[in-house]
Design a protein around this motif. Structure first.
Motif, PDB file in Angstrom:
ATOM      1  N   TRP A  11      25.153  42.981  27.363  1.00  0.00           N
ATOM      2  CA  TRP A  11      24.884  41.549  27.403  1.00  0.00           C
ATOM      3  C   TRP A  11      24.566  40.975  26.033  1.00  0.00           C
ATOM      4  O   TRP A  11      23.846  41.583  25.248  1.00  0.00           O
ATOM      5  N   GLU A  12      25.150  39.851  25.748  1.00  0.00           N
ATOM      6  CA  GLU A  12      24.745  39.028  24.609  1.00  0.00           C
ATOM      7  C   GLU A  12      24.767  37.594  25.109  1.00  0.00           C
ATOM      8  O   GLU A  12      25.412  37.296  26.110  1.00  0.00           O
ATOM      9  N   ALA A  46      20.144  33.865  31.108  1.00  0.00           N
ATOM     10  CA  ALA A  46      18.944  34.711  30.976  1.00  0.00           C
ATOM     11  C   ALA A  46      17.800  33.757  30.692  1.00  0.00           C
ATOM     12  O   ALA A  46      17.883  32.967  29.761  1.00  0.00           O
ATOM     13  N   THR A  47      16.779  33.799  31.501  1.00  0.00           N
ATOM     14  CA  THR A  47      15.749  32.765  31.391  1.00  0.00           C
ATOM     15  C   THR A  47      14.425  33.346  30.900  1.00  0.00           C
ATOM     16  O   THR A  47      14.105  34.508  31.171  1.00  0.00           O
ATOM     17  N   PRO A  48      13.655  32.526  30.158  1.00  0.00           N
ATOM     18  CA  PRO A  48      12.359  32.996  29.652  1.00  0.00           C
ATOM     19  C   PRO A  48      11.544  33.642  30.766  1.00  0.00           C
ATOM     20  O   PRO A  48      11.548  33.167  31.904  1.00  0.00           O
ATOM     21  N   GLY A  49      10.879  34.719  30.421  1.00  0.00           N
ATOM     22  CA  GLY A  49      10.151  35.483  31.423  1.00  0.00           C
ATOM     23  C   GLY A  49      10.896  36.767  31.763  1.00  0.00           C
ATOM     24  O   GLY A  49      10.309  37.708  32.274  1.00  0.00           O
ATOM     25  N   MET A  50      12.212  36.819  31.458  1.00  0.00           N
ATOM     26  CA  MET A  50      12.970  38.049  31.724  1.00  0.00           C
ATOM     27  C   MET A  50      12.849  38.962  30.509  1.00  0.00           C
ATOM     28  O   MET A  50      13.354  38.637  29.435  1.00  0.00           O
ATOM     29  N   PRO A  51      12.179  40.130  30.660  1.00  0.00           N
ATOM     30  CA  PRO A  51      11.976  40.990  29.488  1.00  0.00           C
ATOM     31  C   PRO A  51      13.292  41.589  28.993  1.00  0.00           C
ATOM     32  O   PRO A  51      14.174  41.921  29.783  1.00  0.00           O
ATOM     33  N   GLY A  52      13.413  41.691  27.694  1.00  0.00           N
ATOM     34  CA  GLY A  52      14.578  42.337  27.103  1.00  0.00           C
ATOM     35  C   GLY A  52      15.732  41.392  26.811  1.00  0.00           C
ATOM     36  O   GLY A  52      16.709  41.770  26.172  1.00  0.00           O
ATOM     37  N   TYR A  53      15.652  40.169  27.301  1.00  0.00           N
ATOM     38  CA  TYR A  53      16.760  39.229  27.085  1.00  0.00           C
ATOM     39  C   TYR A  53      16.385  38.093  26.135  1.00  0.00           C
ATOM     40  O   TYR A  53      17.030  37.053  26.121  1.00  0.00           O
ATOM     41  N   GLU A  54      15.318  38.282  25.344  1.00  0.00           N
ATOM     42  CA  GLU A  54      14.908  37.221  24.427  1.00  0.00           C
ATOM     43  C   GLU A  54      16.112  36.846  23.559  1.00  0.00           C
ATOM     44  O   GLU A  54      16.785  37.718  23.004  1.00  0.00           O
ATOM     45  N   HIS A  55      16.372  35.553  23.469  1.00  0.00           N
ATOM     46  CA  HIS A  55      17.509  35.105  22.652  1.00  0.00           C
ATOM     47  C   HIS A  55      17.309  33.651  22.260  1.00  0.00           C
ATOM     48  O   HIS A  55      16.453  32.967  22.808  1.00  0.00           O
TER      49      HIS A  55
END
Ligand SMILES: Cc1ncc(C[n+]2csc(CCOP(=O)(O)OP(=O)(O)O)c2C)c(N)n1
Ligand code: SF4
Ligand SMILES: [Mg+2]
Lengths: 616, 343
Positions: free
Chosen positions: A440-441, A455-464
């Protein structure tokens, strides 16, 4: 209920309630249509009110109207020409006479036709006396004096103003008698509405009954009419306005997508009622935010979308103009967002309370850069439920802003809605990132829809990070690379074009090969459909294509167009959809029929136009 | 690429918040120090990395989210306040930071700025005040001093500037702090206080733009003069400043004045004690308005008052409505009211 009178059965009837904006005509009309639909009639309604809330009393500019079309079946529009006009004062008569059928019935309050009332309406002579209304059947009822009398007799201690406010209930009682309707629904309504003021309950009920009795016993009404219940498909029904239907459609989409609703909005006629409706449903978890302006309305929604909500914003023409830059941001950031635009007459402030298919071009192109969005349009008040639902579904599944166009005529108009079960609605699967999405990117795309994964804030590992600057494909990093910009621009267009694969094919009403194809879109559906249906029944070679999917157009559009000798696009503007068709499907010639008067088409005017065209 | 989720299991450090993007501000720009101070602040807040969001508008300062390895959104000019408000209302569990410039939040975004503050949504605003439009190469801003000569004001500006703190308090703000970009430790302290405060926290950072407005805050921040030019406020402490720690602020009638301890019989007792928690903003406004050369410039947390927070009430209303509703489901609601059956 009057059952022992001679009653005349009619298929359909159009009643216009008109009075001063303080006379409560909207309420009277709504009450009559609610009672009629409980009785089982097919109904369609259209309120027509002045843009100044308190225009000078008794003047033409202060006239407020509410048109109700009831019928046994096949009611597609609020009707062109009224059969019955309830005119509470001379101004209401003057303003509405030209939309009353010759030989139609006029019910007036004779008490209001005094010198002052006539002067305010700019009548030189009294129309009730000068013979100018010879073609009509006039019922002169002393509404004001009888209302006063019946309430004063009760000694409720009400002031004159409160007593006069009950005039509309007197008239409603008369009309109920005339159309053989039960008073029960309105009795219940009055009792609940004035629960806290028992004296008003008594007064309004007294006026309602007095009006009913007056019409019945004095036999001013020659015969009662009956419009039989509609033979609709079996099921449970209720009345719904277009604005209500939008709110409910969004609620259903929230239920089926599992995403909470966020509405950021700023009041504007005729869209505000969507916000009014949704804010009632905090019990359902709807978050409604009245922002400081339209820009903050859409921007707060974009923020909520970034954070994972089902985000919508509602507005009308001038507000859509303010939202342009932010819609571009949502297109660039590829976030789901529903923008509901309840169109009104433009440009600028234009005709705030009148309808027009004014903003198609703005919805399609009103942004900087090549910035395509999905554009869809609802065709009737109850259709607003379905298309609000579809707007949410497309936004969440395709990660894009969707502009839903309705208009003042649909938003304020009401019709019967066959209540849907949420479980029977099509499923909604938001394009959320999950563990199965490999590598995923932020701008990695779903191969079927070309939508990027949410990917929404609060989902760990997907900070972007995302934003309005052009993005490198896949990685989503800021990029000023020349080839990449072209690639991404084409990708954004392809993503919207791809939606074609997920929307229904275009249908035609009428023969597949014919002389004249009438094309309409959005809110003119009822009248155009009515006109074509009538002509088909009379044996004319005419077919009809109603468009609800505007961008992208359904895949088979050109194929359909190729089967007709002539195509005529009817719309309430200078030809915006015709131009959209010329730009996207240029191989055909498009004739136009346009009306830009802030008023809907009428079936009669369309039929005349079509018959003339067929003869050419 | 998806990185291993360590945020829940191990303590975070400054480098966890450094993104892989190359920082592209001009060499020497004050923004670098602010970025570093923010990255130093976050590990101690006890928030998971995935629960932190940076939202910015447009301007040099607004590039900030790209350099933070958190969730981030670089939006459009002036609108960060509205977008951040939506993020916070949608998910109140998030720690939301708005990064903005003096043009971004006080010119084009002025309306959103005052309304966000008035609503008291629990956000932290970092306002980079360089008194200039950096990104568009040097026009005056709403905070530029009157008469200031720039490319768009060759004859000097005509208009009065805003003081961000004054505007914020006028908009019913409950937290306002001012810090210079030259003092990293001080910034970290103040940012932490802003993060802990519930409600809208505004931190005005006196930021230096080396290219278009170099040394604009020099009189306040220079090593030689800063002790005499800065009044560092601490709640509950007397207002003392100066190289010799012998100057202070006293209330004389309805006006503030600078006094010297030991002169004319002035003792520490006579000085004002800073009350950041005072609901009445009168004194706090007087402190915000103090300017050189007559007065030192007040820094630190000037106002910090607790009151009800917008999204708390919103969530509460929803909770109550859910408890009280007579509808069992959406279908139940659709089927309620005036309906009729067609057979
Ligand atoms: C709608 C719109 N108008 C104008 C601009 C141009 N613009 C970009 S940044 C900016 C001003 C930035 O000044 P400031 O907010 O003080 O940020 P700084 O660069 O100083 O950090 C302007 C006018 C824009 N991007 N969008
Ligand atoms: S122009 Fe000024 S504010 Fe912008 S990056 Fe350069 S030094 Fe910093
Ligand atoms: Mg600036």
């Amino acid at each position: 209920m009057v059952s022992d009178k001679n009653t005349i059965e009619v298929e359909k009837i159009v009643i216009k309630f008109a009075g001063d904006s303080g006379d409560g005509m909207q309420l009277t009309g709504t009450q009559f249509s609610d009672t009629s639909s409980l009785f089982g009639n097919d109904i369609a309604t259209f309120p027509d009110y002045p843009s100044e809330i308190r225009a000078p009393q008794g003047t033409i500019s202060g006239v407020s109207g509410f048109q109700v079309h009831i019928g046994k079946s096949g009611i597609y529009s609020p009707g062109d020409i009224a059969d019955v006009l309830v005119a509470m004062n001379p101004a209401a008569l003057k303003a509405n006479l030209n939309s009353l059928r010759k030989s139609g019935i006029i019910i007036t309050d004779i008490d209001s036709f005094d010198k002052k009332g006539l002067e305010k309406a700019e009548y030189i002579t009294n129309p009730l006396e000068d013979g100018s209304l010879e073609d009509y059947k006039i019922i002169e009822a002393p509404v004001t004096s009888l209302t006063k009398k019946c309430i004063i007799d009760l000694n409720l201690g009400l002031d004159n103003k409160s007593i006069l406010r009950c005039k509309n209930m007197f008239t409603l009682g008369m009309v109920y008698c005339m159309f053989n309707r039960s008073l029960e629904q309105s009795e219940n309504f009055i009792t609940t509405k004035f629960k806290k003021k028992p004296e008003l309950v008594t007064a309004n009920l007294a006026a309602l009954h007095a009006g009913h009795n007056y019409a019945y016993t004095i036999e001013l009404l020659a015969s009662a009419y009956t419009v039989l219940p509609a033979d609709n498909k079996a099921g449970l029904y209720r009345n719904i306005t277009g604005n209500q239907a939008v709110a409910w459609g969004v609620m259903a989409a929230s239920e089926r997508s599992g995403r909470e609703i966020f509405l950021g909005s700023y009041p504007i006629t005729p869209a505000t009622d969507i916000m009014h409706e949704l804010v009632k449903h905090k019990w359902f978890g709807a978050k409604v935010f009245q922002a400081e302006d339209e820009i903050a309305g859409i921007c707060s929604s974009i923020g909520a979308s970034f954070a994972g909500n089902l985000a919508i914003t509602t507005t009308s023409g001038p507000g859509l103009a303010l939202k342009g830059e932010a819609i571009g941001l949502a297109i660039m950031a590829e976030l789901p967002l529903v923008i509901v635009n309840v169109q009104r007459g433009g440009p600028s402030t234009g005709l705030p309370t009148k309808t027009e298919q004014s903003d198609l071009m703005q919805a399609l192109y009103g942004r900087n850069g090549d910035s395509p969005a999905i554009v869809i349009a609802a065709g009737s008040p109850s259709d607003c439920f379905d298309f609000a639902y579809i707007a949410c579904k497309l936004a969440l599944e395709h990660m894009t802003p969707v502009i839903l166009l309705t208009d003042g005529y649909l938003g304020n108009g009401a019709e019967a809605w066959a209540i849907k079960k949420t479980k029977d609605l099509p499923s909604i699967t938001p394009c959320l990132v999950n563990k199965n999405v490999k590598d995923w990117e932020p701008y990695l795309r779903n191969p079927d829809t070309l939508a990027r994964y949410w990917a929404t804030p609060g989902m760990p590992g997907y900070e972007h990070r995302i934003g309005g600057l052009e993005k490198q494909e896949v990685s989503g990093k800021v990029s000023h690379n020349a080839e990449n910009h072209e690639k991404m621009t084409l990708m954004r267009a392809a993503k919207i074009e791809r939606v074609k694969k997920f929307i229904p094919l275009q249908k035609v009403k009428g023969k597949e090969y014919d002389d004249l194809l009438i094309v309409g879109w959005g809110g003119t559906y009822g009248t155009v459909f009515g006109a074509v249906t009538d002509l088909q029944a009379e044996g004319y070679n005419i077919a009809f294509c109603q468009f609800n999917y505007i961008n992208p157009l359904p895949e088979n559009t050109a194929e359909i167009f190729s089967k007709y000798k002539r195509i005529m696009v009817c719309e309430l503007n200078m030809g915006q959809f015709a131009n959209h068709l010329r730009a996207t499907i240029p191989q055909f010639t498009y004739m136009q029929h346009n009306k830009i008067q802030g008023q809907p088409f009428t079936i009669d005017e369309l039929k005349n136009k079509f018959i003339k065209t067929l003869a050419e | 690429m998806i990185k291993e989720d360590c945020s829940t299991t191990c303590a975070l450090s400054r480098k966890d918040f450094v993104s892989d993007q190359q920082v592209k501000w001009c060499p020497g720009c004050g923004d670098y120090a602010i970025l570093s101070a923010v990255q130093n602040t976050l590990p101690s807040l006890g928030k998971k990395k995935e629960d932190i969001v940076f939202i910015s508008g447009i301007g040099c300062s607004s590039r900030f989210p790209y350099y933070m390895d958190t969730y981030g959104f670089h939006t459009i000019h002036g609108r960060a306040a509205a977008i951040a408000s939506g993020v916070k209302m949608a998910n109140p569990n998030l720690s939301v930071w708005e990064v903005t410039g003096d043009g971004d939040s006080l010119a084009i975004g002025g309306n959103h700025f005052i309304h966000l503050i008035r609503r008291n949504i629990d956000l932290n605003i970092l306002l980079f005040n360089n008194k200039i439009y950096g990104l568009t190469k040097g026009q005056f801003s709403p905070t530029s001093d009157q008469g200031f000569v720039t490319k768009s004001s060759p004859h000097g500006t005509i208009e009065e500037p805003f003081l961000p703190g004054e505007l914020a308090l006028g908009a019913k703000g409950n937290f306002y702090a001012r810090v210079p970009d030259t003092n990293p430790k001080f910034m970290t302290e103040v940012f932490t206080r802003a993060a802990i405060h519930r409600g809208t926290s505004l931190v005005e950072i006196l930021q230096n733009c080396v290219i278009f407005n170099d040394d604009i805050h020099e009189a306040i921040t220079s090593k030689e003069t800063k002790e005499d030019a800065q009044l560092i406020l601490e709640h509950g402490k007397p207002m003392i400043f100066g190289k010799e720690k012998n100057k202070g602020i006293r209330l004389n009638g309805l006006k503030l004045e600078v006094v010297t301890i030991g002169e004319n019989g002035v003792t520490e007792e006579d000085l004002l004690i800073h009350n950041a928690h005072d609901e009445d903003p009168t004194l706090q406004l007087m402190l915000i308005r103090m300017s050189l050369p007559e007065f030192p410039v007040a820094l630190g947390v000037i106002r910090e008052v607790s009151t009800s927070v917008y999204e708390d009430v919103l969530i509460d209303q929803i909770k109550t409505a859910k408890e009280k509703t007579k509808y069992k489901s959406l279908d139940d609601f659709f089927n309620s009211g005036d309906t009729w059956q067609v057979k």
